[in-house]
Design a protein around this motif. Structure first.
Motif, PDB file in Angstrom:
ATOM      1  N   GLY A  24       0.796  -1.222   0.000  1.00 36.82           N
ATOM      2  CA  GLY A  24       0.000   0.000   0.000  1.00 36.82           C
ATOM      3  C   GLY A  24       0.825   1.266   0.000  1.00 36.82           C
ATOM      4  N   GLY A  25       2.154   1.130   0.098  1.00 42.59           N
ATOM      5  CA  GLY A  25       3.018   2.305   0.108  1.00 42.59           C
ATOM      6  C   GLY A  25       3.076   2.990  -1.244  1.00 42.59           C
ATOM      7  N   GLY A  26       3.134   4.317  -1.247  1.00 39.70           N
ATOM      8  CA  GLY A  26       3.136   5.074  -2.481  1.00 39.70           C
ATOM      9  C   GLY A  26       4.484   5.077  -3.175  1.00 39.70           C
ATOM     10  N   VAL A  27       4.445   5.057  -4.516  1.00 42.59           N
ATOM     11  CA  VAL A  27       5.651   5.140  -5.338  1.00 42.59           C
ATOM     12  C   VAL A  27       5.647   6.428  -6.157  1.00 42.59           C
ATOM     13  CG1 VAL A  27       6.957   4.069  -7.205  1.00 42.59           C
ATOM     14  CG2 VAL A  27       5.923   2.639  -5.437  1.00 42.59           C
ATOM     15  N   VAL A  28       4.535   6.717  -6.802  1.00 46.80           N
ATOM     16  CA  VAL A  28       4.390   7.951  -7.581  1.00 46.80           C
ATOM     17  C   VAL A  28       2.985   8.512  -7.381  1.00 46.80           C
ATOM     18  CG1 VAL A  28       6.093   7.417  -9.370  1.00 46.80           C
ATOM     19  CG2 VAL A  28       3.723   6.663  -9.651  1.00 46.80           C
ATOM     20  N   VAL A  29       2.854   9.815  -7.618  1.00 46.41           N
ATOM     21  CA  VAL A  29       1.552  10.476  -7.608  1.00 46.41           C
ATOM     22  C   VAL A  29       1.302  10.997  -9.022  1.00 46.41           C
ATOM     23  CG1 VAL A  29       0.129  12.317  -6.643  1.00 46.41           C
ATOM     24  CG2 VAL A  29       1.808  11.130  -5.193  1.00 46.41           C
ATOM     25  N   ILE A  30       0.185  10.561  -9.610  1.00 46.38           N
ATOM     26  CA  ILE A  30      -0.171  10.959 -10.967  1.00 46.38           C
ATOM     27  C   ILE A  30      -1.315  11.967 -10.900  1.00 46.38           C
ATOM     28  CG2 ILE A  30      -0.952  10.175 -13.242  1.00 46.38           C
ATOM     29  CD1 ILE A  30       1.770   9.123 -12.485  1.00 46.38           C
ATOM     30  N   GLY A  31      -1.176  13.075 -11.627  1.00 44.92           N
ATOM     31  CA  GLY A  31      -2.231  14.075 -11.699  1.00 44.92           C
ATOM     32  C   GLY A  31      -3.011  13.941 -12.994  1.00 44.92           C
ATOM     33  N   ASP A  32      -4.307  14.233 -12.925  1.00 44.05           N
ATOM     34  CA  ASP A  32      -5.182  14.163 -14.098  1.00 44.05           C
ATOM     35  C   ASP A  32      -5.338  15.568 -14.674  1.00 44.05           C
ATOM     36  OD1 ASP A  32      -7.083  13.788 -16.021  1.00 44.05           O
ATOM     37  OD2 ASP A  32      -8.509  12.741 -14.738  1.00 44.05           O
ATOM     38  N   PRO A  33      -4.665  15.889 -15.798  1.00 48.48           N
ATOM     39  CA  PRO A  33      -4.745  17.240 -16.351  1.00 48.48           C
ATOM     40  C   PRO A  33      -6.099  17.598 -16.926  1.00 48.48           C
ATOM     41  CG  PRO A  33      -3.551  15.799 -17.845  1.00 48.48           C
ATOM     42  CD  PRO A  33      -3.802  15.008 -16.599  1.00 48.48           C
ATOM     43  N   TYR A  34      -6.966  16.595 -17.078  1.00 55.84           N
ATOM     44  CA  TYR A  34      -8.298  16.851 -17.627  1.00 55.84           C
ATOM     45  C   TYR A  34      -9.354  16.991 -16.526  1.00 55.84           C
ATOM     46  CZ  TYR A  34      -5.839  15.365 -21.789  1.00 55.84           C
ATOM     47  OH  TYR A  34      -4.917  15.249 -22.802  1.00 55.84           O
ATOM     48  N   ASP A  35      -8.911  16.924 -15.288  1.00 54.39           N
ATOM     49  CA  ASP A  35      -9.825  17.084 -14.149  1.00 54.39           C
ATOM     50  C   ASP A  35      -9.203  18.109 -13.199  1.00 54.39           C
ATOM     51  OD1 ASP A  35     -11.756  16.877 -12.237  1.00 54.39           O
ATOM     52  OD2 ASP A  35     -11.258  14.839 -11.608  1.00 54.39           O
ATOM     53  N   GLN A  36      -9.371  19.395 -13.540  1.00 55.98           N
ATOM     54  CA  GLN A  36      -8.773  20.473 -12.766  1.00 55.98           C
ATOM     55  C   GLN A  36      -9.842  21.465 -12.310  1.00 55.98           C
ATOM     56  OE1 GLN A  36      -4.852  21.978 -13.800  1.00 55.98           O
ATOM     57  NE2 GLN A  36      -4.862  20.772 -15.687  1.00 55.98           N
ATOM     58  N   TRP A  37      -9.499  22.213 -11.274  1.00 59.22           N
ATOM     59  CA  TRP A  37     -10.436  23.194 -10.733  1.00 59.22           C
ATOM     60  C   TRP A  37      -9.661  24.294 -10.017  1.00 59.22           C
ATOM     61  CZ3 TRP A  37      -9.553  18.421  -8.568  1.00 59.22           C
ATOM     62  CH2 TRP A  37      -9.068  18.422  -7.257  1.00 59.22           C
ATOM     63  N   ASN A  55     -23.350  24.924 -10.876  1.00 51.79           N
ATOM     64  CA  ASN A  55     -23.330  24.927 -12.353  1.00 51.79           C
ATOM     65  C   ASN A  55     -23.302  26.335 -12.954  1.00 51.79           C
ATOM     66  OD1 ASN A  55     -23.316  22.090 -12.637  1.00 51.79           O
ATOM     67  ND2 ASN A  55     -25.547  22.029 -12.411  1.00 51.79           N
ATOM     68  N   GLN A  56     -23.191  27.359 -12.121  1.00 52.37           N
ATOM     69  CA  GLN A  56     -23.075  28.716 -12.652  1.00 52.37           C
ATOM     70  C   GLN A  56     -21.804  28.858 -13.478  1.00 52.37           C
ATOM     71  OE1 GLN A  56     -23.601  31.689  -9.678  1.00 52.37           O
ATOM     72  NE2 GLN A  56     -22.855  33.365 -10.941  1.00 52.37           N
ATOM     73  N   ALA A  57     -21.910  29.477 -14.645  1.00 51.54           N
ATOM     74  CA  ALA A  57     -20.771  29.613 -15.548  1.00 51.54           C
ATOM     75  C   ALA A  57     -19.768  30.643 -15.033  1.00 51.54           C
ATOM     76  CB  ALA A  57     -21.253  29.998 -16.939  1.00 51.54           C
ATOM     77  N   ALA A  58     -18.501  30.408 -15.376  1.00 50.81           N
ATOM     78  CA  ALA A  58     -17.431  31.323 -14.975  1.00 50.81           C
ATOM     79  C   ALA A  58     -16.310  31.273 -16.004  1.00 50.81           C
ATOM     80  CB  ALA A  58     -16.894  30.955 -13.592  1.00 50.81           C
ATOM     81  N   GLY A  59     -15.541  32.350 -16.068  1.00 45.60           N
ATOM     82  CA  GLY A  59     -14.345  32.398 -16.896  1.00 45.60           C
ATOM     83  C   GLY A  59     -13.116  32.316 -16.022  1.00 45.60           C
ATOM     84  N   HIS A  66     -17.348  26.083 -14.435  1.00 43.86           N
ATOM     85  CA  HIS A  66     -18.648  26.173 -13.765  1.00 43.86           C
ATOM     86  C   HIS A  66     -18.469  25.840 -12.288  1.00 43.86           C
ATOM     87  CE1 HIS A  66     -18.397  21.793 -14.508  1.00 43.86           C
ATOM     88  NE2 HIS A  66     -19.170  21.677 -13.444  1.00 43.86           N
ATOM     89  N   VAL A  67     -19.367  26.336 -11.474  1.00 46.76           N
ATOM     90  CA  VAL A  67     -19.318  26.078 -10.033  1.00 46.76           C
ATOM     91  C   VAL A  67     -19.704  24.619  -9.794  1.00 46.76           C
ATOM     92  CG1 VAL A  67     -20.269  26.670  -7.785  1.00 46.76           C
ATOM     93  CG2 VAL A  67     -19.888  28.466  -9.492  1.00 46.76           C
ATOM     94  N   SER A  68     -18.783  23.855  -9.230  1.00 41.65           N
ATOM     95  CA  SER A  68     -19.037  22.429  -8.986  1.00 41.65           C
ATOM     96  C   SER A  68     -19.259  22.113  -7.513  1.00 41.65           C
ATOM     97  CB  SER A  68     -17.867  21.594  -9.511  1.00 41.65           C
ATOM     98  OG  SER A  68     -16.658  21.943  -8.844  1.00 41.65           O
ATOM     99  N   PHE A  69     -18.887  23.053  -6.625  1.00 41.24           N
ATOM    100  CA  PHE A  69     -19.037  22.792  -5.188  1.00 41.24           C
ATOM    101  C   PHE A  69     -19.124  24.114  -4.447  1.00 41.24           C
ATOM    102  CE2 PHE A  69     -16.849  22.656  -1.066  1.00 41.24           C
ATOM    103  CZ  PHE A  69     -17.637  21.737  -0.392  1.00 41.24           C
ATOM    104  N   ASP A 106     -13.902  23.376 -17.523  1.00 40.06           N
ATOM    105  CA  ASP A 106     -14.580  22.530 -18.504  1.00 40.06           C
ATOM    106  C   ASP A 106     -13.671  22.096 -19.643  1.00 40.06           C
ATOM    107  OD1 ASP A 106     -16.907  22.834 -17.018  1.00 40.06           O
ATOM    108  OD2 ASP A 106     -17.551  24.594 -18.161  1.00 40.06           O
ATOM    109  N   ASP A 107     -12.719  22.923 -20.027  1.00 42.23           N
ATOM    110  CA  ASP A 107     -11.839  22.613 -21.154  1.00 42.23           C
ATOM    111  C   ASP A 107     -10.386  22.495 -20.704  1.00 42.23           C
ATOM    112  OD1 ASP A 107     -11.819  25.276 -20.522  1.00 42.23           O
ATOM    113  OD2 ASP A 107     -11.847  26.018 -22.575  1.00 42.23           O
TER     114      ASP A 107
END
Length: 223
Positions: A127-140, A156-160, A173-176, A206-207
């Motif tokens: 269970g010990g960690g070796v690497v941490v991978i980040g998801d570039p398509y899931d950012q906030w 879900n309110q839109a934002a830039g 968009h506002v997710s939380f 979103d993108d």
């Protein structure tokens, strides 16, 4: 005439001290991304680690192996031959395959290596960690909004979203929205701001793509 002059001064001062329009306000935060800690299914000595921090990896890519990896691969290959000739059952073959998988670290997604938390030669517990991978398509972006402005926000309110070093404005968009207030983060300097209660708000990008990096300063403007 004196009364009119006093009245105009009051109106002018009141107008200058008014709060800015919410749609023109800019909120600052930092980019964050979903992180996956990958490690050992069974305890062992780390023998190979083929990635470094900042590397892009593909889903299914072999990232690291442990000391029993090569031997377990040979055992599995021999057992597979026996199985094909009727000399071993399917359960034994499946157990041998699991033994191989216990000795390897496979990337579950297309992502980027954020942290290399072990070096070859180290003993890694189960269970010990070796690497941490980040998801570039899931950012906030996480920001803090004062309670007097919360009535302007909704899920879900839109934002830039704009980030330092890029002229592009990303869609979000506002997710939380936190349901409990907290005090303004410690990096705020003035005593007046320190006692202001705020709500944490997450704005999902979103993108999002590989050009966005965790930890980069970002500004949010709501539509």
């Amino acid at each position: 005439m004196r009364f009119l002059m006093v009245l105009m001064a009051i109106i002018f001062i009141g107008g200058c001290s008014g709060k800015p329009d919410f749609k023109h306000m800019v909120f600052s935060g930092t980019m964050e991304m979903t992180e996956h800690v990958l490690g050992a299914k069974a305890a062992g000595r780390l023998t190979t680690l083929s990635v470094k921090e900042g590397d892009m990896v593909k889903k299914g890519q072999l990232l690291a192996t442990f000391d029993r990896f090569e031997q377990n691969k040979k055992d599995y290959a021999r057992l597979k031959v026996l199985y094909n000739n009727g000399g071993a059952n399917q359960q034994s073959l499946e157990n041998a395959q699991l033994a191989v998988e216990d000795q390897e670290v496979i990337s579950p997604l297309n992502g980027v290596v954020l942290v290399k938390s072990a070096e070859t030669g180290e003993i890694i517990p189960a269970g010990g960690g070796v690497v941490v991978i980040g998801d570039p398509y899931d950012q906030w972006v996480k920001i803090f909004v004062s309670e007097d402005l919360m009535h302007h926000l909704s899920i879900n309110q839109a934002a830039g979203i704009s980030v330092d070093g890029s002229g592009k404005t990303y869609k979000g968009h506002v997710s939380f929205i936190a349901d409990k207030a907290e005090f303004t983060p410690r990096n705020v300097q003035t005593p007046e701001e320190r006692v202001t209660q705020t709500f944490a708000v997450k704005i999902a990008v979103d993108d999002a793509n590989e050009n966005l990096h965790a930890g980069v300063a970002a500004d949010v403007k709501f539509e």
